[in-house]
Design an enzyme around this catalytic site. Structure first.
Site, PDB file in Angstrom:
ATOM      1  N   GLU A  54       1.266  -1.325  -0.331  1.00 51.13           N
ATOM      2  CA  GLU A  54       0.103   0.184  -0.145  1.00 51.13           C
ATOM      3  C   GLU A  54       0.434   1.695  -0.468  1.00 51.13           C
ATOM      4  O   GLU A  54       1.315   1.572   1.188  1.00 51.13           O
ATOM      5  CB  GLU A  54      -0.965  -0.205   1.552  1.00 51.13           C
ATOM      6  CG  GLU A  54      -2.205   0.697   0.394  1.00 51.13           C
ATOM      7  CD  GLU A  54      -2.075   2.099   1.279  1.00 51.13           C
ATOM      8  OE1 GLU A  54      -1.773   2.973   0.759  1.00 51.13           O
ATOM      9  OE2 GLU A  54      -2.355   2.497   2.283  1.00 51.13           O
TER      10      GLU A  54
ATOM     11  N   CYS B  60      -2.290   8.187   3.026  1.00 48.85           N
ATOM     12  CA  CYS B  60      -2.532   8.007   1.675  1.00 48.85           C
ATOM     13  C   CYS B  60      -3.683   8.196   0.725  1.00 48.85           C
ATOM     14  O   CYS B  60      -4.071   8.440  -0.153  1.00 48.85           O
ATOM     15  CB  CYS B  60      -2.366   6.163   1.741  1.00 48.85           C
ATOM     16  SG  CYS B  60      -3.480   5.668   2.799  1.00 48.85           S
TER      17      CYS B  60
HETATM   18  P1  NDP Z   1       9.150   4.525   3.833  1.00 42.83           P
HETATM   19  O1  NDP Z   1       7.787   3.752   2.519  1.00 42.83           O
HETATM   20  O2  NDP Z   1       9.735   4.695   3.863  1.00 42.83           O
HETATM   21  O3  NDP Z   1       9.299   3.672   5.324  1.00 42.83           O
HETATM   22  C1  NDP Z   1       7.648   2.513   5.487  1.00 42.83           C
HETATM   23  C2  NDP Z   1       7.659   2.079   6.625  1.00 42.83           C
HETATM   24  O4  NDP Z   1       8.948   1.351   5.450  1.00 42.83           O
HETATM   25  C3  NDP Z   1       8.779   2.402   7.918  1.00 42.83           C
HETATM   26  O5  NDP Z   1       8.298   2.024   8.989  1.00 42.83           O
HETATM   27  C4  NDP Z   1       9.927   2.470   7.448  1.00 42.83           C
HETATM   28  O6  NDP Z   1      11.588   2.329   7.938  1.00 42.83           O
HETATM   29  C5  NDP Z   1      10.415   0.531   6.385  1.00 42.83           C
HETATM   30  N1  NDP Z   1      11.015   1.128   5.951  1.00 42.83           N
HETATM   31  C6  NDP Z   1      12.040   2.116   4.970  1.00 42.83           C
HETATM   32  N2  NDP Z   1      13.314   1.465   4.238  1.00 42.83           N
HETATM   33  C7  NDP Z   1      13.152   0.006   3.976  1.00 42.83           C
HETATM   34  C8  NDP Z   1      13.767  -0.816   3.670  1.00 42.83           C
HETATM   35  N3  NDP Z   1      15.211  -1.120   2.851  1.00 42.83           N
HETATM   36  N4  NDP Z   1      13.107  -2.209   3.961  1.00 42.83           N
HETATM   37  C9  NDP Z   1      12.349  -2.471   5.089  1.00 42.83           C
HETATM   38  N5  NDP Z   1      11.316  -1.514   5.151  1.00 42.83           N
HETATM   39  C10 NDP Z   1      12.257  -0.134   4.780  1.00 42.83           C
HETATM   40  O7  NDP Z   1       8.023   5.829   3.375  1.00 42.83           O
HETATM   41  P2  NDP Z   1       7.991   6.846   5.069  1.00 42.83           P
HETATM   42  O8  NDP Z   1       8.161   7.338   6.208  1.00 42.83           O
HETATM   43  O9  NDP Z   1      10.090   7.490   4.856  1.00 42.83           O
HETATM   44  O10 NDP Z   1       7.610   8.358   3.847  1.00 42.83           O
HETATM   45  C11 NDP Z   1       8.400   8.690   2.468  1.00 42.83           C
HETATM   46  C12 NDP Z   1       6.839   9.325   1.920  1.00 42.83           C
HETATM   47  O11 NDP Z   1       6.098   7.383   1.898  1.00 42.83           O
HETATM   48  C13 NDP Z   1       5.998   9.786   2.094  1.00 42.83           C
HETATM   49  O12 NDP Z   1       6.522  11.218   1.730  1.00 42.83           O
HETATM   50  C14 NDP Z   1       4.600   9.784   1.704  1.00 42.83           C
HETATM   51  O13 NDP Z   1       4.751  10.361   0.772  1.00 42.83           O
HETATM   52  C15 NDP Z   1       4.627   8.108   1.613  1.00 42.83           C
HETATM   53  N6  NDP Z   1       3.973   7.366   2.376  1.00 42.83           N
HETATM   54  C16 NDP Z   1       2.713   6.863   2.185  1.00 42.83           C
HETATM   55  C17 NDP Z   1       2.066   6.149   3.690  1.00 42.83           C
HETATM   56  C18 NDP Z   1       0.777   5.460   2.917  1.00 42.83           C
HETATM   57  O14 NDP Z   1       0.013   5.528   4.190  1.00 42.83           O
HETATM   58  N7  NDP Z   1       0.784   4.776   2.106  1.00 42.83           N
HETATM   59  C19 NDP Z   1       2.623   6.230   4.940  1.00 42.83           C
HETATM   60  C20 NDP Z   1       3.642   6.936   4.892  1.00 42.83           C
HETATM   61  C21 NDP Z   1       4.569   7.315   4.040  1.00 42.83           C
HETATM   62  P3  NDP Z   1      11.666   3.572   8.978  1.00 42.83           P
HETATM   63  O15 NDP Z   1      10.492   4.414   9.140  1.00 42.83           O
HETATM   64  O16 NDP Z   1      12.064   3.099  10.047  1.00 42.83           O
HETATM   65  O17 NDP Z   1      12.462   3.634   8.099  1.00 42.83           O
END
Ligand code: NDP
Length: 490
Positions: A235, A269
C-alpha cells in the site's frame, strides 16, 4: 560507535517521547523464530478461540483508548481527537476480522462439476505462518491494524516493524495484545530504522510481508522478498482526485474536500490532493472552498508535519504550484515548520510535480473541467490509483463515474468513507501498490487456499486417469463433453 537505541520525538515540540532499541538482523531473526512457534500454537487454537481472543484484544484496546490516543498524539503530533478517531476505526476492523474469519476462510464444499460428479470438493484457507507487517507513521494504529488484525484472524503470528517515527505506538499494540494472549508471542513488535524492516523482509521464514509506505521503499522491500519468493501486499500512497459534478451539493462538497485534504495535515494516503470541478459550478464551489479554508489553521485544527524530511517535498510542490498557478489560499509563506497552513492553488499545469507526485501535505490543486467526463480523464491520468471522491446528486451517474475511476476505492458524497466499512477491501492499482487489506479479500490475503478433491466412488466405465483407460471410455467422455459444452451460442 553505533547507537543501540533511537528516540521518538514529538514533532510539534521536539521533545523525546520514548527511547527504543535498534533491533538488528539477529534480534529480528530471533523474533521470527519465536513467531514461528507462536504461529503453530495460534493456528492450533482453532478459529473459535482465536475469535474470542481477538474480541478480547479489541476490548483491551477500547479500555486503553484514551492513553493510546495520547501516545499517538505525542508521536505524530496529530490532535488527540483525530488519534481517537483512527483507533476507533482500528477497533471496528479487529471486530470485523474476528467475527468473519471463520465464515470467509473456513472449510466449504464447492461443486465438483459434471465431469467430477464422483468427487467431493472442499476449499478452505489455511494460515501462512509468520506474517511481517511494516507500518507507516501517519496512522500508526489504523493502518498497520488493517494488516495485523486480518493476519491474526486468519491464524498467523505477526512480527510488526512500526515506522521509526512511531515505535512507541507499535510497542504498545503488542503489549496490549499480550494481555489477551499471554501464552505465546503471537504479535511481536520489533523496533528500529530501515535496516530492521529490511531484516524482516529478508527472513525466509516470513511467509508474507504487508508493507505500507512509499512506492520507492516498496520496490526495495519487494527486491528483498524476491530472494525467497516471499509474497507482499503493498500500500504505497496516492494522488487522489476529488470530482465535483454540476449537480453536487456544493456546501457539502467544499466541506468534505477541505477535511479530506487538510485533516492529519494532509498526511493521508487516501487524502484529497487534486480537485476537478465542472465549469457550471466552478465559481460558487471555489467561493465556498476559499471561505471555509480561511477558518482552518495548522496547529489548531490539525497537527504538524510528522516527518521532518517531508517539509522539503511540500515546500517544493507549493513553490512549483504557485509559480505556474493562481493562489486561492496560502502560498510559500504557509510553510512555517513544523506546521503548514492550508494551501489551495488553481490552474496548475497537469505536468507539475504538485499534480503528479504525492505531496502528503495540507495542499490542493484545483482545475476547472468542461464536464465530469473530462474530470474523470484527468483524475485517471495518474501513475497512482489508490482512491478518490465524487460529489453528485445523481446516484446513477455518480456510480458510473466511480466505477470508471482508476482506483481501488471511491467515495461518493463523502470522503474516505470506505475506510470505515470493514467489509470493503482497501488497496490500490499502479504505483499505489497491489493486494488488499480489510474485508474478506483482506482475510484471504493472509491465507493460502487449500483445495481437496475426494473421490466418493469410482465412476463406472469412466476411469480416465489410468493407463487401463480404453477407447470406449474416451468416446464416452467426448460424448459427455459435447453434450455439456458443444452447443454454440450463435
Ligand atoms: P518509507 O516508505 O520509507 O517507510 C515506510 C516503512 O518502511 C517504515 O516503517 C520504514 O522504516 C520501513 N522501511 C524503510 N526502508 C526499508 C527497507 N529497506 N526495508 C524494509 N522496510 C523499510 O516511508 P517514509 O516514512 O520515509 O515516508 C516517505 C513517503 O512515503 C512519504 O513522503 C509519503 O509520500 C509516503 N508514505 C505513504 C504512506 C501511506 O499511507 N501509503 C505512509 C507513509 C509514507 P523507518 O521508518 O524506520 O525508515
Amino acid at each position: 560507535m553505533t547507537t543501540l537505541t533511537f528516540d521518538s520525538l514529538n514533532p510539534a515540540t521536539g521533545t523525546v517521547v520514548g527511547s527504543h532499541p535498534k533491533q538488528g538482523q539477529e534480534a529480528v531473526h530471533a523474533a521470527v523464530g519465536r513467531a514461528q512457534e507462536a504461529a503453530a500454537w495460534w493456528a492450533g487454537l482453532g478459529a473459535a478461540e482465536r475469535r474470542r481472543r481477538l474480541l478480547d484484544y479489541k476490548a483491551v484496546i477500547t479500555q486503553n483508548l484514551r492513553q493510546l490516543a495520547t501516545l499517538v498524539h505525542e508521536e505524530t503530533g496529530k490532535p488527540v481527537g483525530d488519534a481517537t478517531l483512527e483507533i476507533v476505526l482500528a477497533i471496528t476492523h479487529i471486530d470485523w476480522a474476528a467475527r468473519n474469519a471463520a465464515k470467509v476462510l473456513g472449510r466449504r464444499r464447492v461443486s465438483p462439476g459434471m465431469v467430477g460428479l464422483n468427487l467431493a470438493a472442499t476449499l478452505e484457507y489455511l494460515p501462512l505462518g509468520v506474517v511481517g507487517v511494516i507500518g507507516p507513521w501517519n496512522y500508526p494504529v489504523f493502518t498497520p491494524m488493517g494488516s495485523i488484525a486480518y493476519a491474526l484472524a486468519a491464524g498467523n503470528a505477526v512480527v510488526f516493524k512500526p515506522s521509526e517515527l512511531t515505535p512507541g505506538v507499535g510497542v504498545r499494540l503488542a503489549e496490549l495484545f499480550a494481555e489477551s494472549v499471554p501464552e505465546h508471542p503471537v504479535l511481536q513488535t520489533v523496533t528500529g530504522l530501515g535496516e530492521t524492516g529490511a531484516a524482516l523482509a529478508g527472513d525466509p521464514r516470513v511467509k508474507k510481508i504487508a508493507f505500507t509506505g512509499s512506492t520507492a521503499t516498496a520496490k526495495r522491500v519487494m527486491a528483498a522478498c524476491a530472494q525467497n519468493l516471499t509474497p507482499i501486499v503493498a500500500e504505497c500512497g496516492g494522488k487522489d482526485a476529488f470530482i465535483v459534478d454540476a449537480d453536487a451539493d456544493l456546501k457539502a462538497a467544499a466541506d468534505a474536500c477541505l477535511w479530506g485534504a487538510l485533516s492529519n495535515a494532509g498526511q493521508t494516503c487516501v487524502g484529497v490532493e487534486r480537485v476537478y470541478v465542472v465549469d457550471a459550478v466552478y465559481e460558487p464551489f471555489m467561493r465556498e472552498l476559499a471561505e471555509r479554508a480561511r477558518t482552518v489553521k495548522a496547529g489548531q485544527d490539525y497537527g504538524p508535519i510528522t516527518m521532518p524530511g517531508q517539509m522539503d517535498i511540500i515546500r517544493r510542490h507549493i513553490d512549483e504550484a504557485t509559480k505556474s498557478g493562481k493562489v486561492v489560499t496560502g502560498g510559500p509563506e504557509s510553510v512555517r515548520a513544523p506546521f503548514v497552513d492550508p494551501v489551495i492553488v488553481e490552474d496548475v499545469p497537469e505536468d507539475s510535480p504538485a499534480v503528479r507526485e504525492e505531496t502528503f501535505g495540507p495542499t490542493i490543486t484545483v482545475r476547472r473541467t468542461r464536464d465530469a467526463r473530462e474530470a474523470l480523464e484527468l483524475a485517471n491520468a495518474s501513475a497512482y490509483g489508490l482512491a478518490g471522491t465524487i460529489f453528485s446528486r445523481n446516484t446513477r451517474r455518480a456510480m458510473e463515474l466511480a466505477r470508471l475511476m482508476r482506483s481501488g476505492m471511491t467515495a461518493i458524497n463523502s470522503v474516505i468513507s470506505f475506510a470505515g466499512v470493514p467489509a470493503l477491501p482497501f488497496g490500490g492499482v499502479g504505483d499505489s501498490g497491489f493486494g488488499r487489506i480489510h474485508g474478506a479479500d483482506g482475510l484471504r490475503e493472509f491465507a493460502r487456499p487449500k483445495a481437496i478433491s475426494r473421490q466418493r466412488f469410482a465412476m463406472p466405465g469412466m476411469n480416465l486417469t489410468s493407463f487401463s483407460r480404453g477407447a470406449d471410455e474416451l468416446e464416452r467422455l467426448i460424448r459427455l463433453v459435447t453434450f455439456l459444452h458443444g452447443r454454440r451460442k450463435r
